[in-house]
Motif scaffolding. Structure first.
Motif, short mmCIF file in Angstrom:
data_model
loop_
_atom_site.label_atom_id
_atom_site.label_comp_id
_atom_site.label_asym_id
_atom_site.label_seq_id
_atom_site.Cartn_x
_atom_site.Cartn_y
_atom_site.Cartn_z
N LEU A 36 0.83 -1.21 0.00
CA LEU A 36 0.00 0.00 0.00
C LEU A 36 0.86 1.26 0.00
CD1 LEU A 36 -2.84 -0.92 2.52
CD2 LEU A 36 -3.06 -0.60 0.06
N ALA A 37 2.00 1.18 0.71
CA ALA A 37 2.86 2.36 0.80
C ALA A 37 3.52 2.68 -0.54
CB ALA A 37 3.93 2.13 1.87
N SER A 42 -1.44 10.54 -5.39
CA SER A 42 -1.55 11.84 -6.08
C SER A 42 -1.72 11.65 -7.59
CB SER A 42 -0.30 12.69 -5.80
OG SER A 42 0.80 12.18 -6.52
N VAL A 43 -1.51 10.42 -8.08
CA VAL A 43 -1.69 10.14 -9.51
C VAL A 43 -3.09 9.56 -9.71
CG1 VAL A 43 -0.87 8.77 -11.47
CG2 VAL A 43 0.77 9.67 -9.80
N ALA A 44 -3.82 10.08 -10.70
CA ALA A 44 -5.15 9.53 -10.98
C ALA A 44 -4.98 8.17 -11.67
CB ALA A 44 -5.93 10.47 -11.89
N PRO A 45 -5.65 7.12 -11.16
CA PRO A 45 -5.50 5.80 -11.79
C PRO A 45 -5.81 5.84 -13.28
CG PRO A 45 -6.81 5.65 -9.76
CD PRO A 45 -6.56 7.11 -10.00
N GLY A 46 -6.76 6.67 -13.68
CA GLY A 46 -7.14 6.72 -15.09
C GLY A 46 -6.13 7.44 -15.97
N ASP A 47 -5.22 8.18 -15.36
CA ASP A 47 -4.19 8.88 -16.15
C ASP A 47 -2.95 8.03 -16.35
OD1 ASP A 47 -5.40 11.26 -16.82
OD2 ASP A 47 -4.79 12.28 -14.97
N ASP A 48 -2.54 7.33 -15.31
CA ASP A 48 -1.29 6.59 -15.36
C ASP A 48 -1.36 5.50 -14.29
OD1 ASP A 48 1.30 5.64 -15.25
OD2 ASP A 48 2.22 7.62 -15.52
N PHE A 49 -1.93 4.36 -14.67
CA PHE A 49 -2.20 3.34 -13.66
C PHE A 49 -0.91 2.76 -13.08
CE2 PHE A 49 -3.87 -0.77 -12.06
CZ PHE A 49 -4.75 -0.22 -11.13
N ASN A 54 2.43 2.23 -8.36
CA ASN A 54 3.85 2.05 -8.02
C ASN A 54 4.64 3.33 -7.80
OD1 ASN A 54 3.92 -0.91 -8.38
ND2 ASN A 54 3.48 -0.41 -10.52
N GLY A 55 3.99 4.49 -7.89
CA GLY A 55 4.74 5.76 -7.93
C GLY A 55 5.67 5.97 -6.75
N THR A 56 5.17 5.68 -5.53
CA THR A 56 6.01 5.91 -4.35
C THR A 56 7.17 4.92 -4.33
OG1 THR A 56 4.05 6.69 -3.20
CG2 THR A 56 5.98 6.19 -1.85
#
Ligand SMILES: [Zn+2]
Length: 686
Positions: A36-37, A42-49, A54-56
């Motif tokens: 989860l961490a 802050s990223v919209a799932p629909g923009d860049d899943f 995985n962003g963090t």
């Protein structure tokens, strides 16, 4: 192309390495079975899943210095390298002489003995170099080239299309008569990974070519060859001509272009130049009457060069190739030079891996089944095998239902699809029978000789299949390999033990997470039997289109739209993903994910599903999938894969969720968001 579920690793990028353990947020994974961490809310799932899931993790993770990539596969590969090293050391200590375990120990110890290797210098390679020196005519040249032929390529199962030898051999079921084996001959002869490295005019590729010529010269100099720079220029020019004769990766993946049967005598008439009689005799194939020539144009072109290019150039080429292949087993200076070009320049890896890790990989390559036997005894309990088999049953049942529900399909096509699914042979964990290594001699203190004997042992093991009935129980992956595979002509699947472990498959967590990860892999492999190429093989593994014309046209149109979807991804301004080269894998990803979702619902049996960590059960499913595909990759390595890999980069594989209606419902994805596809543009293949 078709079969490797996951990442086809080339030698240069397969570095299975454990360095500084990157961030993985073990606390949250322990609580929920998912990272989860690692999510970036802050990223919209629909923009860049991919970056939402995985962003963090991407921000907090560094690729270890001795790797070109890092992610779920690398993490497991590193874990398995450590485990395997322990197994090898422990087992070898108490092994009885001559046993497979003793061979593993001797092989590993010989690779580790750097002092002896340094003392020997170039001596282990001296006989090979002397044989090159002794070449006096074209017939002797053909003999030398034939002696190098190995069973080192695979068109459909492991989809390894690369060999540095002039040609590569694959012994597999004949595609017209799947009851018997045929020898498939493939193009080869390049030291760099693909023809593109020789011919692509882009600046990054031109820079690599300059570095390659310097590398060839450096290797020759280390071996005391005079005029190294001039000779390097000749070797490069010869390889470039070979590259010009080569067929592209995408064309090589097309079984309809590859299934060309040649009788032995046709080689002289169809592909003059090389002394084929000398070549095949030296390869141990002197009495083989028929071959499958996968890339006839390349075989013609390469054979012509064997007759036309100066003998001295060919001899330099053979010297360099002998040195290049032997370098990992020779002196520190050669090891370092080999790393600098093949791993640093070609993959961007800054640092050479520790020797013990290279020793583990090499031992796995030589005695894979013997190591695998130890691995599954220790790390794959019967309970996990049973749990994985139950999951496979659900995936198969869900796929059968999907076949029933396809509205456009003619009854006859549907019937054949169901028959093919019913006869699919699914194998989980490890093979029923192991390779018998009693014919392989391992000599303590002879690292290079051991590697050569292991390759030759494997080659002879493959030649021995010719003329025998096909064995459908044979595996083509080791149980300790983090991967999965579909064997289309065998209509069989292999799921090695190594991929069926946390974080892909974990008895302690909600099954929805397993279905999103390992389940999607299983679905991916099942659906390979029905992708654009699998669709060409019937239930017996015969290359025969079993579709009605209308059905196949419908299927091809869906494939075309998926190829166009992937063509639009640009990892770099100058390079796009090749939608055609990656089509089979992309079809398998979409179909496998849809199948896994259905199978998860099937095993729920109508019971409500609980979410966790603020995510619904459906959201957990998709996040688990995207976290399975998490990966960081160095730029040269990504560029290499775009050219040589039948799979799209991990990021776009994760984003294939955009083809499933359920993903839009789960995350409330709306028009205008970057990954949004109108319902008509979502590709549903199965
Ligand atoms: Zn695949």
């Amino acid at each position: 192309m078709i079969r490797i579920a996951l990442v086809a690793l080339t030698a240069a990028v397969s570095a299975a390495v454990m360095a500084a353990a990157p961030a993985g947020a073990p606390g949250s994974r322990a609580a929920h079975g998912i990272d989860l961490a690692g999510i970036d809310r802050s990223v919209a799932p629909g923009d860049d899943f991919f970056r939402y899931a995985n962003g963090t993790w991407l921000r907090n993770t560094e690729i270890p210095a001795d790797r070109s990539t890092y992610g779920t596969f690398a993490l497991l590969a590193e874990l398995n390298t450590k485990r395997t090293a322990e197994l090898i050391r422990t087992a070898a200590a108490s092994a009885s002489p001559g046993s497979d375990t003793a061979k593993i120990g001797d092989y590993y110890a010989s690779f580790m003995d750097e002092t002896r290797i340094e003392q020997l210098g170039l001596e282990p390679l001296a006989p090979a170099l002397a044989r090159v020196e002794a070449i006096k005519d074209r017939s002797a040249l053909a003999q030398a080239l034939g002696r190098q032929l190995r069973a080192d390529v695979d068109v459909l199962n492991n989809t390894n299309l690369y060999t540095p030898n002039l040609f590569g051999l694959w012994v597999a079921q004949d595609l017209d008569e799947p009851g018997s084996y045929s020898p498939f001959l493939l193009q080869g002869g390049l030291a760099m990974p693909d023809r593109d490295y020789y011919l692509n005019p882009s600046a990054p590729m031109a820079a690599i070519r300059d570095k390659y010529q310097a590398h060839v010269a450096a290797v020759l100099e280390l071996a005391g060859v005079a005029d190294a720079r001039v000779r390097a220029g000749h070797i490069f020019a010869l390889e470039r001509r070979i590259a010009e004769a080569h067929v592209s990766r995408a064309d090589s993946e097309d079984v309809r272009k590859g299934n060309n049967h040649w009788s032995r005598v046709e080689f002289e008439s169809q592909a003059p130049g090389l002394d084929w009689q000398a070549f095949f005799a030296a390869a141990g194939l002197g009495s083989q009457p028929r071959f499958v020539v996968w890339q006839p144009g390349a075989v013609k072109g390469i054979s012509a060069l064997a007759g036309s290019e100066p003998l001295e150039t060919w001899k330099d080429y053979l010297r360099f190739h002998a040195l290049e292949r032997a370098s990992p087993y020779l002196t520190k200076a050669l090891v370092q030079e080999n790393f600098e070009f093949n791993s640093h320049v070609l993959s961007g890896t800054p640092q050479l891996r520790e020797r013990w890790k290279r020793a583990v990989d090499d031992t796995n390559g030589a005695l894979g089944d013997a190591v695998g036997k130890l691995y599954v005894e220790r790390y794959f309990p019967a309970s996990e095998k049973a749990r994985a088999e139950a999951m496979v049953r659900n995936l198969l049942a869900a796929f059968a239902t999907r076949i029933d529900r396809i509205e456009w399909m003619a009854p006859e096509t549907r019937r054949q699809a169901k028959a093919k699914l019913a006869s699919l042979k699914v194998e989980v964990g490890y093979p029923d029978r192991w390779i018998d290594y009693s014919g392989l001699e391992v000599v303590r203190g002879d690292a290079l000789g051991n590697a050569e004997r292991a390759e030759l042992f494997d080659y002879h093991r493959n030649l021995a299949k010719l003329g025998k009935p096909v064995d459908r129980s044979e595996w083509c992956l080791e149980p300790q390999t983090v991967n999965a595979v579909n064997l289309p002509a065998m209509n069989a699947l292999n799921f090695p033990a190594a991929i069926l472990q946390p974080p892909n498959f974990d008895p302690r967590r909600d099954p929805v997470l397993d279905y999103g990860a390992a389940g999607a892999v299983i679905g991916h492999e099942i659906s390979h039997s029905f992708d654009d190429q699998g669709a060409l093989f019937d239930a017996d593994g015969r290359l025969r289109n079993w579709w009605t014309r209308d059905d196949f046209a419908h299927f091809e149109a869906a494939g075309k739209r998926l190829a166009e979807q992937f063509d639009r991804y640009h990892p770099f301004p100058d390079v796009a993903v090749n939608g055609r080269q990656t089509l089979s894998e992309n079809i398998a990803d979409v179909a496998g994910l849809a199948d896994a979702l259905d199978a998860w619902r099937l095993q729920l049996g109508g019971k409500p599903a609980a979410g966790a960590g603020g995510l619904s059960a459906e959201q957990l499913f998709f996040v688990s999938f995207a976290q399975f595909w998490r990966q960081k990759i160095r730029e040269p390595a990504l560029r290499q894969r775009l050219v040589t890999d039948g799979h799209a980069p991990a990021e776009y594989r994760a984003d294939t969720v955009r083809n499933l209606d359920a993903w839009y419902q789960a995350f409330g994805v709306k028009p205008g968001e970057k990954l949004y596809l109108a319902p008509a543009d979502r590709v549903r293949v199965w």
